[in-house]
Design a protein around this motif. Structure first.
Motif, PDB file in Angstrom:
ATOM      1  N   ARG A   1      43.408  37.085  38.045  1.00  0.00           N
ATOM      2  CA  ARG A   1      42.632  36.771  36.846  1.00  0.00           C
ATOM      3  C   ARG A   1      43.416  35.830  35.934  1.00  0.00           C
ATOM      4  N   LEU A   2      44.700  36.099  35.751  1.00  0.00           N
ATOM      5  CA  LEU A   2      45.528  35.244  34.899  1.00  0.00           C
ATOM      6  C   LEU A   2      45.636  33.830  35.474  1.00  0.00           C
ATOM      7  N   ARG A   3      45.758  33.732  36.780  1.00  0.00           N
ATOM      8  CA  ARG A   3      45.876  32.415  37.419  1.00  0.00           C
ATOM      9  C   ARG A   3      44.602  31.590  37.250  1.00  0.00           C
ATOM     10  N   ARG A   4      43.476  32.256  37.094  1.00  0.00           N
ATOM     11  CA  ARG A   4      42.195  31.559  36.935  1.00  0.00           C
ATOM     12  C   ARG A   4      41.984  31.026  35.528  1.00  0.00           C
TER      13      ARG A   4
ATOM     14  N   VAL B   1      40.203  45.368  36.782  1.00  0.00           N
ATOM     15  CA  VAL B   1      40.022  46.744  37.263  1.00  0.00           C
ATOM     16  C   VAL B   1      38.789  46.831  38.149  1.00  0.00           C
ATOM     17  N   GLN B   2      37.711  46.230  37.704  1.00  0.00           N
ATOM     18  CA  GLN B   2      36.490  46.246  38.504  1.00  0.00           C
ATOM     19  C   GLN B   2      36.724  45.580  39.856  1.00  0.00           C
ATOM     20  N   GLU B   3      37.310  44.407  39.819  1.00  0.00           N
ATOM     21  CA  GLU B   3      37.609  43.666  41.043  1.00  0.00           C
ATOM     22  C   GLU B   3      38.559  44.453  41.941  1.00  0.00           C
ATOM     23  N   GLY B   4      39.567  45.071  41.324  1.00  0.00           N
ATOM     24  CA  GLY B   4      40.554  45.828  42.077  1.00  0.00           C
ATOM     25  C   GLY B   4      39.965  47.056  42.760  1.00  0.00           C
ATOM     26  N   PHE B   5      39.117  47.800  42.061  1.00  0.00           N
ATOM     27  CA  PHE B   5      38.498  48.972  42.674  1.00  0.00           C
ATOM     28  C   PHE B   5      37.528  48.567  43.780  1.00  0.00           C
ATOM     29  N   ILE B   6      36.830  47.463  43.597  1.00  0.00           N
ATOM     30  CA  ILE B   6      35.941  46.978  44.658  1.00  0.00           C
ATOM     31  C   ILE B   6      36.767  46.604  45.887  1.00  0.00           C
ATOM     32  N   ALA B   7      37.896  45.934  45.655  1.00  0.00           N
ATOM     33  CA  ALA B   7      38.775  45.572  46.775  1.00  0.00           C
ATOM     34  C   ALA B   7      39.310  46.828  47.464  1.00  0.00           C
ATOM     35  N   ALA B   8      39.703  47.830  46.683  1.00  0.00           N
ATOM     36  CA  ALA B   8      40.206  49.079  47.264  1.00  0.00           C
ATOM     37  C   ALA B   8      39.104  49.766  48.073  1.00  0.00           C
TER      38      ALA B   8
END
Length: 178
Positions: free
Chosen positions: A90-93, A55-62
């Motif tokens: 995240r799952l792939r990592r 979520v954090q990563e996604g909002f930063i990307a948005a």
């Protein structure tokens, strides 16, 4: 424009306000969608820590790519796709030796009776290829339509249907459902 006035605006108007320099407009969008996007990330990753990071990563990307929002779809759909992609990243990592987080699919009214079913389904889902599992989770657990799943994953609707069909067939075989 004050915070109350901003909260009254539509998503598109908030995006426009942010693009015009009102930094608080993105904060209103965040507040509007943070809980829903948390639920999306949690259902996708099956792990609270991974979901929080996604979520954090996604909002930063948005935030960084807000100019790529064209308004062809709803803002929530655009953001949902970013969060799903962030969750999948995240799952792939995960290291191959790490255990997959578990789905919480129990009916709280009859938790004890469903423990075995929940464990069996989780184990069976873990055996599915990622594409089938993600399509099934988004369609069946998230309640998205085939078109929405296709849009979120950037694949054709037919691909979603075939992945779900293959996934259901594999689940049935793994669970020995007749």
């Amino acid at each position: 424009m004050n915070g109350y006035e901003l909260r009254e605006l539509s998503d598109v108007a908030l995006v426009d306000a942010y693009r015009e320099g009102n930094a608080d407009a993105f904060g209103v969008l965040f507040e509007r969608y943070k809980d829903k996007m948390w639920a999306v990330a949690l259902r996708t990753t099956r792990d609270q820590e991974l979901a929080a990071d996604a979520v954090q990563e996604g909002f930063i990307a948005a935030f960084r790519r807000i100019d790529s929002f064209r308004g062809d779809a709803q803002f929530s759909t655009w953001l949902h796709r970013i969060i799903v992609n962030s969750s999948l990243d995240r799952l792939r990592r995960l290291k191959p030796t790490q255990e997959w987080p578990e789905y919480d699919i129990a009916d709280k009214r009859d938790e004890h009776a469903q423990t075995d079913v929940r464990l069996d389904v989780r184990e069976a889902l873990d055996k599915l290829p990622e594409g089938q599992r993600v399509c099934l989770v988004l369609l069946e657990m998230e309640g998205l339509s085939v078109a929405e799943v296709a849009q979120q994953l950037g694949i054709a609707e037919g691909t979603v249907k075939s992945r779900c069909a293959r996934g259901r067939t594999a689940l049935a075989a793994l669970l020995r459902v007749t």
